[in-house]
Design a protein around this motif. Structure first.
Motif, PDB file in Angstrom:
ATOM      1  N   GLU A   5      26.038  34.297  78.757  1.00  0.00           N
ATOM      2  CA  GLU A   5      26.854  35.492  78.575  1.00  0.00           C
ATOM      3  C   GLU A   5      27.783  35.347  77.379  1.00  0.00           C
ATOM      4  OE1 GLU A   5      26.425  38.393  80.116  1.00  0.00           O
ATOM      5  OE2 GLU A   5      24.754  37.416  81.125  1.00  0.00           O
ATOM      6  N   SER A   9      27.633  37.710  73.922  1.00  0.00           N
ATOM      7  CA  SER A   9      28.819  38.563  73.793  1.00  0.00           C
ATOM      8  C   SER A   9      29.140  38.803  72.323  1.00  0.00           C
ATOM      9  CB  SER A   9      30.028  37.904  74.460  1.00  0.00           C
ATOM     10  OG  SER A   9      29.815  37.775  75.832  1.00  0.00           O
ATOM     11  N   SER A  20      20.737  40.488  72.918  1.00  0.00           N
ATOM     12  CA  SER A  20      19.822  40.133  73.989  1.00  0.00           C
ATOM     13  C   SER A  20      18.438  39.886  73.403  1.00  0.00           C
ATOM     14  CB  SER A  20      19.759  41.274  75.006  1.00  0.00           C
ATOM     15  OG  SER A  20      18.643  41.128  75.844  1.00  0.00           O
TER      16      SER A  20
END
Length: 151
Positions: A5, A9, A20
């Motif tokens: 994560e 970010s 992603s």
């Protein structure tokens, strides 16, 4: 070790700013659709059309031999996007311009399929199936006919 994560970010939120990987992969798969519709003279496109037909097999899931590999994922992207009302065939349109780079039969320049798919019998009867749109420009034929009637 960094949490995933944190890796994906945005930088302004303290992350590394990587997007992603799944989203990037899906975008690159759709780019192959765009390239197929825009790079008419590319050798890779000609090979795909020779093997899978004028549409490159992009609309024909039955031509897939396995449920894996890049081609499977490129073709499948169409079905995944149709579920959310995005039709890849209508997204990429050819602008005719002077018609000197648009295949009359094999490019999608009217509707959502090439003329060869809609009129296969006419295509096989054509003496010049590799013609460009410019070669079949109706306005050029009309002006030629009107010139002949004047003289």
């Amino acid at each position: 070790m960094i949490a995933w994560e944190k890796v994906i970010s945005p930088r302004d939120e303290g992350g590394l700013g990587f997007d992603s990987l799944r989203t990037c992969n899906q975008a690159l798969l759709v780019k192959w659709w765009w390239r197929f519709h825009t790079e008419n003279q590319a050798i890779w496109r000609k090979v795909i059309c020779f093997i899978h037909g004028p549409l490159g097999g992009l609309n024909d899931n039955s031509s897939l031999r396995s449920n894996s590999g890049p081609r499977y994922h490129i073709v499948k992207r169409k079905d995944d996007l149709l579920k959310i009302n995005i039709n890849l065939n209508t997204l990429f349109n050819i602008k005719l311009g002077n018609g000197r780079s648009t295949s009359f039969w094999n490019d999608i320049w009217i509707g959502d399929t090439p003329l060869v798919a809609s009129f296969p019998r006419l295509y096989h009867l054509d003496k010049n199936p590799d013609c460009l749109f410019h070669d079949r420009n109706p306005t050029a034929q009309v002006s030629l006919i009107s010139l002949q009637t004047v003289y």
